[in-house]
Design a protein around this motif. Structure first.
Motif, PDB file in Angstrom:
ATOM      1  N   PRO A  13       0.819  -1.215   0.000  1.00 53.69           N
ATOM      2  CA  PRO A  13       0.000   0.000   0.000  1.00 53.69           C
ATOM      3  C   PRO A  13       0.855   1.268   0.000  1.00 53.69           C
ATOM      4  CG  PRO A  13      -0.780  -1.541   1.665  1.00 53.69           C
ATOM      5  CD  PRO A  13       0.527  -2.069   1.148  1.00 53.69           C
ATOM      6  N   PRO A  14       0.656   2.113  -0.981  1.00 55.51           N
ATOM      7  CA  PRO A  14       1.449   3.345  -1.047  1.00 55.51           C
ATOM      8  C   PRO A  14       0.954   4.379  -0.046  1.00 55.51           C
ATOM      9  CG  PRO A  14      -0.092   3.277  -2.871  1.00 55.51           C
ATOM     10  CD  PRO A  14      -0.219   1.961  -2.145  1.00 55.51           C
ATOM     11  N   PRO A  15       1.823   5.294   0.353  1.00 58.97           N
ATOM     12  CA  PRO A  15       1.382   6.419   1.176  1.00 58.97           C
ATOM     13  C   PRO A  15       0.568   7.378   0.306  1.00 58.97           C
ATOM     14  CG  PRO A  15       3.669   6.695   0.563  1.00 58.97           C
ATOM     15  CD  PRO A  15       3.241   5.351   0.037  1.00 58.97           C
ATOM     16  N   PHE A  16       0.142   8.475   0.881  1.00 59.96           N
ATOM     17  CA  PHE A  16      -0.644   9.491   0.173  1.00 59.96           C
ATOM     18  C   PHE A  16       0.185  10.768   0.066  1.00 59.96           C
ATOM     19  CE2 PHE A  16      -3.599   6.676   2.219  1.00 59.96           C
ATOM     20  CZ  PHE A  16      -4.614   6.495   1.293  1.00 59.96           C
ATOM     21  N   PHE A  17       0.154  11.395  -1.099  1.00 60.50           N
ATOM     22  CA  PHE A  17       0.740  12.715  -1.258  1.00 60.50           C
ATOM     23  C   PHE A  17      -0.408  13.710  -1.154  1.00 60.50           C
ATOM     24  CE2 PHE A  17       1.778  16.483  -3.708  1.00 60.50           C
ATOM     25  CZ  PHE A  17       3.005  16.832  -3.177  1.00 60.50           C
ATOM     26  N   PHE A  32      -9.285  14.653   9.281  1.00 59.07           N
ATOM     27  CA  PHE A  32      -9.145  13.391   8.565  1.00 59.07           C
ATOM     28  C   PHE A  32      -7.904  12.592   8.934  1.00 59.07           C
ATOM     29  CE2 PHE A  32     -12.256  15.615   6.152  1.00 59.07           C
ATOM     30  CZ  PHE A  32     -13.096  14.620   5.687  1.00 59.07           C
ATOM     31  N   LEU A  33      -6.859  13.252   9.414  1.00 56.33           N
ATOM     32  CA  LEU A  33      -5.598  12.544   9.620  1.00 56.33           C
ATOM     33  C   LEU A  33      -5.263  12.247  11.077  1.00 56.33           C
ATOM     34  CD1 LEU A  33      -3.427  14.343   6.914  1.00 56.33           C
ATOM     35  CD2 LEU A  33      -4.778  12.237   6.708  1.00 56.33           C
ATOM     36  N   ARG A  34      -5.788  13.005  12.014  1.00 55.33           N
ATOM     37  CA  ARG A  34      -5.455  12.779  13.429  1.00 55.33           C
ATOM     38  C   ARG A  34      -5.790  11.339  13.844  1.00 55.33           C
ATOM     39  NH1 ARG A  34      -7.440  16.939  17.665  1.00 55.33           N
ATOM     40  NH2 ARG A  34      -5.675  18.028  16.758  1.00 55.33           N
ATOM     41  N   GLY A  35      -4.788  10.653  14.409  1.00 55.55           N
ATOM     42  CA  GLY A  35      -4.965   9.279  14.878  1.00 55.55           C
ATOM     43  C   GLY A  35      -4.884   8.228  13.790  1.00 55.55           C
ATOM     44  N   ARG A  36      -4.765   8.642  12.540  1.00 56.94           N
ATOM     45  CA  ARG A  36      -4.726   7.695  11.430  1.00 56.94           C
ATOM     46  C   ARG A  36      -3.363   7.664  10.733  1.00 56.94           C
ATOM     47  NH1 ARG A  36     -10.415   9.666   8.708  1.00 56.94           N
ATOM     48  NH2 ARG A  36     -11.795   8.332   9.934  1.00 56.94           N
ATOM     49  N   VAL A  37      -2.420   8.489  11.199  1.00 57.23           N
ATOM     50  CA  VAL A  37      -1.158   8.668  10.484  1.00 57.23           C
ATOM     51  C   VAL A  37       0.039   8.264  11.346  1.00 57.23           C
ATOM     52  CG1 VAL A  37       0.337  10.427   9.467  1.00 57.23           C
ATOM     53  CG2 VAL A  37      -2.117  10.494   9.059  1.00 57.23           C
ATOM     54  N   ALA A  38       0.956   7.516  10.732  1.00 55.22           N
ATOM     55  CA  ALA A  38       2.194   7.131  11.421  1.00 55.22           C
ATOM     56  C   ALA A  38       3.303   8.139  11.162  1.00 55.22           C
ATOM     57  CB  ALA A  38       2.636   5.749  10.966  1.00 55.22           C
ATOM     58  N   ILE A  72       2.054  11.238   3.399  1.00 57.59           N
ATOM     59  CA  ILE A  72       1.350  10.761   4.588  1.00 57.59           C
ATOM     60  C   ILE A  72       1.383   9.238   4.607  1.00 57.59           C
ATOM     61  CG2 ILE A  72      -0.896  10.688   5.762  1.00 57.59           C
ATOM     62  CD1 ILE A  72       0.366  13.515   5.569  1.00 57.59           C
ATOM     63  N   THR A  73       1.964   8.678   5.649  1.00 60.47           N
ATOM     64  CA  THR A  73       1.994   7.226   5.832  1.00 60.47           C
ATOM     65  C   THR A  73       0.957   6.856   6.883  1.00 60.47           C
ATOM     66  OG1 THR A  73       4.352   7.173   5.324  1.00 60.47           O
ATOM     67  CG2 THR A  73       3.429   5.250   6.460  1.00 60.47           C
ATOM     68  N   PRO A  74      -0.056   6.077   6.499  1.00 59.81           N
ATOM     69  CA  PRO A  74      -1.090   5.701   7.463  1.00 59.81           C
ATOM     70  C   PRO A  74      -0.533   4.885   8.625  1.00 59.81           C
ATOM     71  CG  PRO A  74      -1.846   5.332   5.232  1.00 59.81           C
ATOM     72  CD  PRO A  74      -0.370   5.615   5.152  1.00 59.81           C
ATOM     73  N   TYR A  79      -5.041   1.907   7.381  1.00 57.80           N
ATOM     74  CA  TYR A  79      -4.949   2.202   5.952  1.00 57.80           C
ATOM     75  C   TYR A  79      -6.322   2.203   5.270  1.00 57.80           C
ATOM     76  CZ  TYR A  79      -2.792   2.642   1.403  1.00 57.80           C
ATOM     77  OH  TYR A  79      -2.408   3.116   0.179  1.00 57.80           O
ATOM     78  N   ALA A  80      -7.065   1.135   5.396  1.00 56.54           N
ATOM     79  CA  ALA A  80      -8.359   1.021   4.706  1.00 56.54           C
ATOM     80  C   ALA A  80      -9.319   2.122   5.143  1.00 56.54           C
ATOM     81  CB  ALA A  80      -8.968  -0.355   4.942  1.00 56.54           C
TER      82      ALA A  80
END
Length: 147
Positions: A13-17, A32-38, A72-74, A79-80
């Motif tokens: 699975p690729p990260p998101f740009f 959208f990203l808080r708690g979902r991003v490594a 952004i790396t989930p 990821y899903a």
């Protein structure tokens, strides 16, 4: 989500740009990203240009230009969930769907040291991209935060 859309269909699975309202300090980042991003790290997307939209930008493919954003790396196990949330935000309904505002495609983003990383990026849908190229307002320097 179709099998064509699943991250597994493009290998690992690729990260998101991200280049607009999902960047740190912008309105959708924490929503959208808080708690979902490594991890988040600066990156550029070569061969793309930014256009102003109604409160958010559109990226359009254009050789010789580049836009600034973050990779952004989930977080593990998220990821899903993140993929579905971002598809909804970006009004992406699947490959080639006429209702798409953006199309999600894999493109190579570049880390600050020049390392290429395949990443999901949401580009303006083809009809919208054509209209933007004809009469849109380009964001100078390809940086939403510098507008």
């Amino acid at each position: 989500m179709t099998s064509v859309d699943r991250p597994e269909s493009v290998g690992s699975p690729p990260p998101f740009f991200v280049y607009g309202t999902l960047r740190p300090g912008e309105v959708n980042h924490d929503l959208f990203l808080r708690g979902r991003v490594a991890a988040e790290q600066p990156a550029t997307l070569p061969d793309a240009v930014l256009y102003e939209g109604p409160g958010y930008p559109y990226a359009v493919a254009r050789p010789g230009s580049a836009i600034r954003g973050e990779l952004i790396t989930p977080a593990p196990g998220r990821y899903a969930e993140l993929l579905v949330a971002l598809d909804l935000l970006e009004e992406y309904e699947g490959p080639g769907r006429p209702g798409n505002l953006y199309d999600r495609v894999v493109r190579e983003a570049l880390l600050p040291d020049g390392t290429p990383v395949p990443a999901w990026v949401y580009l303006a849908s083809p009809l919208l991209a054509r209209d933007l190229a004809a009469s849109g307002t380009e964001i100078p320097g390809g940086d939403w935060l510098g507008r």
